[in-house]
Design a protein around this motif. Structure first.
Motif, PDB file in Angstrom:
ATOM      1  N   ASP A  74       0.787  -1.249   0.076  1.00 41.15           N
ATOM      2  CA  ASP A  74      -0.142   0.220   0.082  1.00 41.15           C
ATOM      3  C   ASP A  74       0.844   1.181  -0.061  1.00 41.15           C
ATOM      4  OD1 ASP A  74      -2.457  -1.516   0.023  1.00 41.15           O
ATOM      5  OD2 ASP A  74      -2.668  -1.392   2.165  1.00 41.15           O
ATOM      6  N   SER A  75       2.013   1.204   0.729  1.00 36.18           N
ATOM      7  CA  SER A  75       2.785   2.230   0.719  1.00 36.18           C
ATOM      8  C   SER A  75       3.383   2.818  -0.606  1.00 36.18           C
ATOM      9  CB  SER A  75       4.028   2.286   1.788  1.00 36.18           C
ATOM     10  OG  SER A  75       3.315   2.184   3.043  1.00 36.18           O
ATOM     11  N   THR A  82       9.360   4.002  -2.652  1.00 36.63           N
ATOM     12  CA  THR A  82       9.555   3.399  -4.129  1.00 36.63           C
ATOM     13  C   THR A  82       9.356   1.850  -4.342  1.00 36.63           C
ATOM     14  OG1 THR A  82      11.850   3.195  -4.062  1.00 36.63           O
ATOM     15  CG2 THR A  82      10.991   5.482  -4.385  1.00 36.63           C
ATOM     16  N   ALA A  83       9.277   1.529  -5.613  1.00 31.87           N
ATOM     17  CA  ALA A  83       9.308   0.306  -5.777  1.00 31.87           C
ATOM     18  C   ALA A  83      10.663  -0.559  -5.399  1.00 31.87           C
ATOM     19  CB  ALA A  83       9.062  -0.269  -7.479  1.00 31.87           C
ATOM     20  N   TRP A  89      12.764  -4.238   1.066  1.00 33.01           N
ATOM     21  CA  TRP A  89      11.987  -4.832   2.053  1.00 33.01           C
ATOM     22  C   TRP A  89      11.886  -6.343   2.050  1.00 33.01           C
ATOM     23  CZ3 TRP A  89       7.143  -7.303   3.000  1.00 33.01           C
ATOM     24  CH2 TRP A  89       6.671  -7.069   4.316  1.00 33.01           C
ATOM     25  N   LYS A  90      11.643  -6.687   0.773  1.00 31.52           N
ATOM     26  CA  LYS A  90      11.192  -8.175   0.463  1.00 31.52           C
ATOM     27  C   LYS A  90      12.374  -8.987   0.646  1.00 31.52           C
ATOM     28  CE  LYS A  90       8.298  -8.870  -2.854  1.00 31.52           C
ATOM     29  NZ  LYS A  90       7.641  -8.787  -4.301  1.00 31.52           N
TER      30      LYS A  90
END
Length: 95
Positions: A74-75, A82-83, A89-90
């Motif tokens: 959502d962010s 950003t992507a 994060w992933k």
């Protein structure tokens, strides 16, 4: 492996190769997740989804993790991150 994971700042589990190149391999992984966390297929409004069985002992932890992932998605959609930041994060989880 823990030393490498620590140096890379990722979970040690993320360094294990998990095959999921085919639907059969993906289904095997989902079966394992079901056994541990109660992830079950469900049809909602004609759409097939995976849902957490709240009676599963580890369901609350999986629910929190999935909510954190959704918040990141959502962010990114709202432009807060950003992507690339979502990908970073992933990557902490080996994705």
């Amino acid at each position: 492996m823990k030393g490498i994971a620590s140096a890379l700042r990722v979970a040690p589990e993320s360094l294990i190769d998990v095959p999921a190149a085919t639907a059969r391999e993906a289904l095997e992984l989902i079966f394992r997740i079901d056994e541990e966390f109660g992830l079950k297929p469900k049809e909602i409004g004609g759409e097939l989804v995976l849902a957490i069985d709240p009676s599963s002992k580890k369901a609350p932890k999986l629910a929190l993790a999935l909510k954190a992932w959704l918040a990141q998605i959502d962010s990114e959609k709202s432009g807060e991150i950003t992507a690339e930041q979502l990908a970073e994060w992933k990557a902490k989880f080996g994705a």
